[in-house]
Motif scaffolding. Sequence first.
Motif, PDB file in Angstrom:
ATOM      1  N   CYS A 113     -54.685 -27.438 -63.279  1.00 39.31           N
ATOM      2  CA  CYS A 113     -53.306 -27.104 -63.641  1.00 39.31           C
ATOM      3  C   CYS A 113     -52.425 -28.266 -63.220  1.00 39.31           C
ATOM      4  CB  CYS A 113     -52.870 -25.829 -62.948  1.00 39.31           C
ATOM      5  SG  CYS A 113     -51.105 -25.468 -63.129  1.00 39.31           S
ATOM      6  N   TRP A 154     -53.473 -19.990 -58.013  1.00 39.76           N
ATOM      7  CA  TRP A 154     -54.095 -19.334 -59.156  1.00 39.76           C
ATOM      8  C   TRP A 154     -54.070 -17.830 -58.955  1.00 39.76           C
ATOM      9  CZ3 TRP A 154     -55.452 -22.068 -63.373  1.00 39.76           C
ATOM     10  CH2 TRP A 154     -55.633 -23.452 -63.226  1.00 39.76           C
ATOM     11  N   TYR A 155     -53.741 -17.139 -60.012  1.00 38.20           N
ATOM     12  CA  TYR A 155     -53.803 -15.687 -60.069  1.00 38.20           C
ATOM     13  C   TYR A 155     -54.604 -15.324 -61.310  1.00 38.20           C
ATOM     14  CZ  TYR A 155     -50.157 -15.738 -56.541  1.00 38.20           C
ATOM     15  OH  TYR A 155     -49.461 -15.943 -55.381  1.00 38.20           O
ATOM     16  N   ARG A 181     -52.348  -8.044 -61.951  1.00 36.76           N
ATOM     17  CA  ARG A 181     -52.548  -9.464 -61.657  1.00 36.76           C
ATOM     18  C   ARG A 181     -52.819  -9.601 -60.155  1.00 36.76           C
ATOM     19  NH1 ARG A 181     -48.670 -13.929 -64.350  1.00 36.76           N
ATOM     20  NH2 ARG A 181     -49.352 -12.644 -66.127  1.00 36.76           N
ATOM     21  N   THR A 209     -54.238 -19.883 -53.158  1.00 33.20           N
ATOM     22  CA  THR A 209     -53.030 -20.705 -53.127  1.00 33.20           C
ATOM     23  C   THR A 209     -53.255 -21.892 -52.209  1.00 33.20           C
ATOM     24  OG1 THR A 209     -52.053 -19.468 -51.309  1.00 33.20           O
ATOM     25  CG2 THR A 209     -51.494 -18.750 -53.546  1.00 33.20           C
ATOM     26  N   TYR A 233     -54.032 -17.581 -64.312  1.00 33.12           N
ATOM     27  CA  TYR A 233     -52.690 -18.145 -64.422  1.00 33.12           C
ATOM     28  C   TYR A 233     -52.411 -19.082 -63.254  1.00 33.12           C
ATOM     29  CZ  TYR A 233     -51.813 -14.372 -67.761  1.00 33.12           C
ATOM     30  OH  TYR A 233     -51.867 -13.520 -68.837  1.00 33.12           O
ATOM     31  N   CYS A 234     -51.815 -20.200 -63.561  1.00 34.63           N
ATOM     32  CA  CYS A 234     -51.353 -21.130 -62.533  1.00 34.63           C
ATOM     33  C   CYS A 234     -49.905 -20.794 -62.193  1.00 34.63           C
ATOM     34  CB  CYS A 234     -51.447 -22.555 -63.082  1.00 34.63           C
ATOM     35  SG  CYS A 234     -50.857 -23.847 -61.980  1.00 34.63           S
ATOM     36  N   LYS A 235     -49.577 -20.884 -60.925  1.00 42.94           N
ATOM     37  CA  LYS A 235     -48.218 -20.617 -60.469  1.00 42.94           C
ATOM     38  C   LYS A 235     -47.775 -21.720 -59.524  1.00 42.94           C
ATOM     39  CE  LYS A 235     -45.523 -17.217 -57.829  1.00 42.94           C
ATOM     40  NZ  LYS A 235     -45.593 -15.974 -57.021  1.00 42.94           N
ATOM     41  N   ASP A 246     -39.996 -19.886 -59.103  1.00 42.37           N
ATOM     42  CA  ASP A 246     -41.422 -19.731 -59.393  1.00 42.37           C
ATOM     43  C   ASP A 246     -41.663 -19.953 -60.882  1.00 42.37           C
ATOM     44  OD1 ASP A 246     -41.965 -17.023 -57.026  1.00 42.37           O
ATOM     45  OD2 ASP A 246     -42.059 -19.192 -56.778  1.00 42.37           O
ATOM     46  N   TYR A 247     -42.666 -20.756 -61.187  1.00 39.05           N
ATOM     47  CA  TYR A 247     -43.043 -21.038 -62.568  1.00 39.05           C
ATOM     48  C   TYR A 247     -44.486 -20.599 -62.801  1.00 39.05           C
ATOM     49  CZ  TYR A 247     -38.888 -23.986 -62.543  1.00 39.05           C
ATOM     50  OH  TYR A 247     -37.601 -24.442 -62.434  1.00 39.05           O
ATOM     51  N   TRP A 248     -44.759 -20.174 -64.033  1.00 35.17           N
ATOM     52  CA  TRP A 248     -46.095 -19.727 -64.407  1.00 35.17           C
ATOM     53  C   TRP A 248     -46.594 -20.514 -65.612  1.00 35.17           C
ATOM     54  CZ3 TRP A 248     -48.956 -16.045 -61.834  1.00 35.17           C
ATOM     55  CH2 TRP A 248     -48.280 -15.264 -60.902  1.00 35.17           C
ATOM     56  N   GLY A 276     -51.661 -19.298 -69.002  1.00 33.61           N
ATOM     57  CA  GLY A 276     -52.913 -18.600 -68.751  1.00 33.61           C
ATOM     58  C   GLY A 276     -54.068 -19.184 -69.528  1.00 33.61           C
TER      59      GLY A 276
END
Length: 119
Positions: free
Chosen positions: A22, A36-37, A45, A50, A94-96, A107-109, A112
């Motif tokens: 990511c 990562w989630y 989720r 992290t 998903y990357c955060k 916070d940005y996402w 996926g």
Amino acid sequence: QMQLVESGGGSVQPGGSLTLSCTGSGTVFLVDIMGWYRQAPGKERELVATIKRTLITNYGDTVKGRFTISRDNLNNTIYLQMNRLEPDDSAVYYCKARAYAKEGPTDYWGQGIQVTVSA
């Protein structure tokens, strides 16, 4: 604003390995914690792993000992090495990122990426 782009997903057999990446880009001053989630169909989720800018890591209980998160601060990139994959690891990952801009922390996402583990 910050954009996160994930790559490396796909299909693998149980016991196999995959590496997710990511990379973040945008007009921010500092990128702090990244992680990562994942979300499987019909489930909430959940945290995978992290990593802080200081490289301190945290893992979800179901992936400890199998997954490793790492980070390249210079390029705002994180990696997730996933080993001994199991069917229950199948999900959208998903990357955060938490980044600081003139507006403050946000916070940005990412969009996926699918990981499928099946025989």
